[in-house]
Design a protein around this motif. Structure first.
Motif, PDB file in Angstrom:
ATOM      1  N   THR A   7      -9.677  20.183   4.732  1.00 45.58           N
ATOM      2  CA  THR A   7     -10.869  20.995   4.995  1.00 45.58           C
ATOM      3  C   THR A   7     -11.754  20.374   6.068  1.00 45.58           C
ATOM      4  OG1 THR A   7     -12.061  19.878   3.208  1.00 45.58           O
ATOM      5  CG2 THR A   7     -10.899  21.917   2.653  1.00 45.58           C
ATOM      6  N   ASP A   8     -11.532  19.092   6.375  1.00 46.50           N
ATOM      7  CA  ASP A   8     -12.346  18.429   7.396  1.00 46.50           C
ATOM      8  C   ASP A   8     -11.468  17.547   8.285  1.00 46.50           C
ATOM      9  OD1 ASP A   8     -14.685  17.951   8.752  1.00 46.50           O
ATOM     10  OD2 ASP A   8     -15.354  16.335   7.434  1.00 46.50           O
ATOM     11  N   GLY A   9     -10.442  18.149   8.853  1.00 48.73           N
ATOM     12  CA  GLY A   9      -9.580  17.431   9.775  1.00 48.73           C
ATOM     13  C   GLY A   9      -8.466  16.676   9.081  1.00 48.73           C
ATOM     14  N   ILE A  10      -8.001  15.628   9.739  1.00 48.90           N
ATOM     15  CA  ILE A  10      -6.916  14.784   9.249  1.00 48.90           C
ATOM     16  C   ILE A  10      -7.499  13.402   8.976  1.00 48.90           C
ATOM     17  CG2 ILE A  10      -4.659  13.788   9.776  1.00 48.90           C
ATOM     18  CD1 ILE A  10      -4.260  16.108  11.769  1.00 48.90           C
ATOM     19  N   ARG A  11      -7.179  12.833   7.819  1.00 49.75           N
ATOM     20  CA  ARG A  11      -7.800  11.563   7.445  1.00 49.75           C
ATOM     21  C   ARG A  11      -6.825  10.719   6.632  1.00 49.75           C
ATOM     22  NH1 ARG A  11     -13.760  11.816   4.832  1.00 49.75           N
ATOM     23  NH2 ARG A  11     -13.952  13.154   6.673  1.00 49.75           N
ATOM     24  N   GLY A  12      -6.926   9.398   6.745  1.00 49.59           N
ATOM     25  CA  GLY A  12      -6.087   8.512   5.947  1.00 49.59           C
ATOM     26  C   GLY A  12      -6.333   7.062   6.286  1.00 49.59           C
ATOM     27  N   ARG A  13      -5.613   6.183   5.624  1.00 47.30           N
ATOM     28  CA  ARG A  13      -5.725   4.750   5.871  1.00 47.30           C
ATOM     29  C   ARG A  13      -5.026   4.421   7.185  1.00 47.30           C
ATOM     30  NH1 ARG A  13      -6.830   0.349   2.302  1.00 47.30           N
ATOM     31  NH2 ARG A  13      -6.191  -1.647   3.230  1.00 47.30           N
ATOM     32  N   VAL A  14      -5.682   3.653   8.024  1.00 51.44           N
ATOM     33  CA  VAL A  14      -5.135   3.319   9.334  1.00 51.44           C
ATOM     34  C   VAL A  14      -3.885   2.457   9.162  1.00 51.44           C
ATOM     35  CG1 VAL A  14      -5.568   2.175  11.529  1.00 51.44           C
ATOM     36  CG2 VAL A  14      -7.394   3.476  10.425  1.00 51.44           C
ATOM     37  N   GLY A  15      -2.855   2.790   9.922  1.00 48.90           N
ATOM     38  CA  GLY A  15      -1.585   2.084   9.835  1.00 48.90           C
ATOM     39  C   GLY A  15      -0.593   2.768   8.928  1.00 48.90           C
ATOM     40  N   GLU A  16      -1.073   3.737   8.147  1.00 52.68           N
ATOM     41  CA  GLU A  16      -0.217   4.530   7.281  1.00 52.68           C
ATOM     42  C   GLU A  16      -0.286   5.985   7.734  1.00 52.68           C
ATOM     43  OE1 GLU A  16      -1.505   3.962   3.267  1.00 52.68           O
ATOM     44  OE2 GLU A  16      -1.281   1.770   3.340  1.00 52.68           O
ATOM     45  N   ALA A  17       0.857   6.679   7.636  1.00 54.00           N
ATOM     46  CA  ALA A  17       0.875   8.080   8.054  1.00 54.00           C
ATOM     47  C   ALA A  17      -0.212   8.870   7.316  1.00 54.00           C
ATOM     48  CB  ALA A  17       2.245   8.682   7.763  1.00 54.00           C
ATOM     49  N   PRO A  18      -0.965   9.715   8.035  1.00 55.96           N
ATOM     50  CA  PRO A  18      -0.777  10.074   9.439  1.00 55.96           C
ATOM     51  C   PRO A  18      -1.631   9.270  10.424  1.00 55.96           C
ATOM     52  CG  PRO A  18      -2.344  11.570   8.464  1.00 55.96           C
ATOM     53  CD  PRO A  18      -1.962  10.595   7.373  1.00 55.96           C
ATOM     54  N   MET A  19      -2.375   8.281   9.946  1.00 52.80           N
ATOM     55  CA  MET A  19      -3.275   7.562  10.850  1.00 52.80           C
ATOM     56  C   MET A  19      -2.577   6.391  11.532  1.00 52.80           C
ATOM     57  SD  MET A  19      -6.260   8.788  11.380  1.00 52.80           S
ATOM     58  CE  MET A  19      -5.448  10.366  11.517  1.00 52.80           C
ATOM     59  N   PHE A 105     -14.126   1.275   6.140  1.00 51.94           N
ATOM     60  CA  PHE A 105     -13.712   1.056   7.525  1.00 51.94           C
ATOM     61  C   PHE A 105     -12.201   1.133   7.722  1.00 51.94           C
ATOM     62  CE2 PHE A 105     -12.444  -3.127   6.179  1.00 51.94           C
ATOM     63  CZ  PHE A 105     -11.539  -3.563   7.141  1.00 51.94           C
ATOM     64  N   HIS A 106     -11.411   0.837   6.667  1.00 51.94           N
ATOM     65  CA  HIS A 106      -9.958   0.825   6.845  1.00 51.94           C
ATOM     66  C   HIS A 106      -9.370   2.223   6.945  1.00 51.94           C
ATOM     67  CE1 HIS A 106      -9.786   1.774   2.568  1.00 51.94           C
ATOM     68  NE2 HIS A 106     -10.420   0.650   2.269  1.00 51.94           N
ATOM     69  N   ASP A 107     -10.163   3.257   6.672  1.00 53.96           N
ATOM     70  CA  ASP A 107      -9.735   4.642   6.882  1.00 53.96           C
ATOM     71  C   ASP A 107     -10.199   5.125   8.247  1.00 53.96           C
ATOM     72  OD1 ASP A 107      -8.656   4.717   4.349  1.00 53.96           O
ATOM     73  OD2 ASP A 107     -10.377   5.738   3.454  1.00 53.96           O
ATOM     74  N   ASN A 108      -9.535   6.139   8.751  1.00 54.27           N
ATOM     75  CA  ASN A 108     -10.030   6.837   9.928  1.00 54.27           C
ATOM     76  C   ASN A 108      -9.490   8.259   9.903  1.00 54.27           C
ATOM     77  OD1 ASN A 108     -11.524   7.182  12.329  1.00 54.27           O
ATOM     78  ND2 ASN A 108     -10.949   5.127  13.034  1.00 54.27           N
ATOM     79  N   GLY A 109      -9.975   9.072  10.829  1.00 50.28           N
ATOM     80  CA  GLY A 109      -9.580  10.471  10.806  1.00 50.28           C
ATOM     81  C   GLY A 109      -9.833  11.139  12.142  1.00 50.28           C
ATOM     82  N   ILE A 110      -9.380  12.368  12.233  1.00 50.94           N
ATOM     83  CA  ILE A 110      -9.551  13.189  13.432  1.00 50.94           C
ATOM     84  C   ILE A 110     -10.165  14.521  13.025  1.00 50.94           C
ATOM     85  CG2 ILE A 110      -8.427  14.294  15.395  1.00 50.94           C
ATOM     86  CD1 ILE A 110      -8.107  11.300  15.503  1.00 50.94           C
ATOM     87  N   LYS A 111     -11.298  14.867  13.633  1.00 50.70           N
ATOM     88  CA  LYS A 111     -11.920  16.178  13.436  1.00 50.70           C
ATOM     89  C   LYS A 111     -11.902  16.909  14.768  1.00 50.70           C
ATOM     90  CE  LYS A 111     -15.318  14.348  10.094  1.00 50.70           C
ATOM     91  NZ  LYS A 111     -16.740  14.346   9.710  1.00 50.70           N
ATOM     92  N   LEU A 112     -11.631  18.199  14.717  1.00 48.91           N
ATOM     93  CA  LEU A 112     -11.515  18.986  15.940  1.00 48.91           C
ATOM     94  C   LEU A 112     -12.563  20.098  15.983  1.00 48.91           C
ATOM     95  CD1 LEU A 112      -7.628  19.425  16.108  1.00 48.91           C
ATOM     96  CD2 LEU A 112      -9.025  17.640  17.164  1.00 48.91           C
ATOM     97  N   PHE A 113     -13.185  20.232  17.135  1.00 47.01           N
ATOM     98  CA  PHE A 113     -14.137  21.312  17.400  1.00 47.01           C
ATOM     99  C   PHE A 113     -13.638  22.148  18.567  1.00 47.01           C
ATOM    100  CE2 PHE A 113     -16.713  18.216  15.191  1.00 47.01           C
ATOM    101  CZ  PHE A 113     -17.575  18.981  14.431  1.00 47.01           C
ATOM    102  N   GLY A 114     -14.062  23.413  18.572  1.00 43.95           N
ATOM    103  CA  GLY A 114     -13.808  24.259  19.723  1.00 43.95           C
ATOM    104  C   GLY A 114     -14.871  24.067  20.783  1.00 43.95           C
TER     105      GLY A 114
END
Length: 450
Positions: A7-19, A105-114
């Motif tokens: 519901t708010d982009g793609i998110r996960g622990r960095v170094g593990e799929a999908p981050m 901090f060990h998580d990260n994600g990608i949010k997309l806007f138009g």
């Protein structure tokens, strides 16, 4: 059905799929390829919060977009709503935020806007997902995209935030500001000081790993103490990407998103500038809903998540909506939730009325609310459990018992195999009993202890 986007982009622990850098580079290529189906020579702006992993993911995303023939503007650390705003002002086709919001901090994600500053449409997200599962190829070398940094990105967003403040000055206010060691650390203090406030900053020294650590909107204890110690008028806590805000009054008490929504709605309503109903979520406090209705302000509930709040706002042509967490959308000021802009609306009402934040909440009595998470057993889904005769009968019985003085809510978690069992009402003892008994009945239907 979505494979990658939540519901708010793609998110996960960095170094593990999908981050991972390879996936994010592929995501950049898929986004770029999708945009090129709709416009030639697309432009994409990229902002990030202060996580150490942001450097790696920014480079991967830039590489993927360039390989797909997109030009890129790098904004550096920038609040999520700042990226949405700058996507509009630069006439970009998309804005990308590298952030995991309030996560560690060990998580990260990608949010997309138009390019319009709103979250990317469902249709485009599904098109990107289809591209991710297909073969992606680089454009011809002469068509590779170029990338450059925008040196004045922070200054542009600072001026935009200041323009959202319709009061006269903040010179009368002493403010403690908690930036969560996140994306707003270099913009929010300037906005408040340039509007005249006396500002003490905490959580304003990011080091790449201290984002949201014992600070920010999810951990306000330090802010509460700082407000008392400084004899401040108000405290403001943002989260890691500054799209959320909670506040602290002059007595050190937390004022959550529901209550801030009430203050802003009441101010807009008094000036005949509140269009449509106020939109909350299924978790919005019943006491706040009743307080709004007592002021003659209609209230609607959406599913949990800012995407659903915004959808409901558009359906009803509303200008104001938000969540208990402090994600507040003022569509008469911005296209997305903005913690700093929401705070400025509250500060404008404080200075304009001469009232404290505590006084502005007069008439609001939040109802006790309790929630128990029940873990699902193997092989039985949330819907099957919630639709079982035993659970439905129990919900009906407890709903009848609470009457208009309370409510029951069962909902599946969007991220874990859980059913969230919530009860809310005027009587705290009754609510504790009801939620405990109902959770036990739900648990019996799962076949597993939770």
């Amino acid at each position: 059905m979505r494979k990658y986007f939540g519901t708010d982009g793609i998110r996960g622990r960095v170094g593990e799929a999908p981050m991972t850098p390879d996936f994010v580079m592929k995501l950049g290529m898929a986004l770029g390829q999708t945009l090129r189906h709709h416009v030639s020579n697309p432009l994409v702006v990229i902002g990030k919060d202060t996580r150490l992993s942001g450097y790696m993911l920014e480079s991967a995303l830039e590489a993927g977009l360039s390989a797909a023939g997109c030009n890129v503007l790098l904004l550096g650390p920038m609040p999520t709503p700042g990226v949405a705003y700058l996507a509009q002002t630069f006439r970009a086709q998309s804005g990308v935020v590298i952030s995991a919001s309030h996560n560690p901090f060990h998580d990260n994600g990608i949010k997309l806007f138009g390019g319009d500053g709103y979250k990317l449409s469902d249709e485009l997200e599904l098109e990107i997902e289809a591209a991710l599962d297909s073969t992606l190829n680089c454009v011809e070398p002469a068509e590779f995209g170029r990338a450059k940094r925008v040196d004045d990105a922070a200054g542009r967003y600072i001026e935009f935030c200041k323009s959202s403040f319709r009061g006269s000055s903040l010179k009368a206010l002493r403010v403690v500001l908690d930036c969560a060691n996140g994306a707003a650390y270099h913009v929010a203090p300037h906005v408040l000081r340039e509007l005249g406030a006396d500002v003490q900053v905490i959580g304003g020294a990011p080091d790449g790993i201290n984002i949201n650590t014992a600070c920010g909107s999810t951990a306000p204890a330090r802010l509460q103490k700082a407000v008392i110690d400084a004899a401040a008028d108000v405290g403001i806590a943002l989260d890691g990407d500054a799209d959320r805000c909670i506040m602290v009054d002059d007595q050190g008490d937390i004022v959550d998103g529901d209550e801030l929504l009430y203050v802003i709605a009441r101010a807009r309503h008094a000036r005949d500038r509140l269009r449509g109903p106020v939109v909350g979520t299924l978790m919005s406090n019943l006491g706040v809903e009743n307080a709004l209705k007592a002021q003659g302000i209609a209230f609607e509930r959406a599913k949990v998540g800012d995407r659903y709040v915004l959808e409901r706002m558009k359906q009803h042509d509303s200008v104001l909506g938000g969540e208990s967490s402090g994600h507040i959308i003022c569509l008469d000021r911005s296209t997305t939730g903005d913690g700093l802009i929401a705070a400025l609306q509250v500060l404008a009402e404080m200075t304009g009325s001469g009232m404290s934040l505590r006084d502005l909440l007069d008439g609001v009595s939040k109802y006790p609310q309790q929630m128990i998470n029940v873990r699902l057993g193997a092989g039985r889904g949330a819907e099957a459990v919630m639709q079982s005769d035993a659970v439905k009968q129990a919900v009906d019985a407890f709903t009848a018992e609470l009457g208009e003085a309370g409510r029951i809510l069962l909902r599946p978690s969007g991220t874990e195999p859980l059913i969230r069992v919530m009860a809310e009402g005027r009587d705290a003892g009754q609510i504790e009993r009801v939620v405990t008994q109902l959770a036990a009945i739900v648990e019996e239907q799962t076949g597993e202890q939770g």
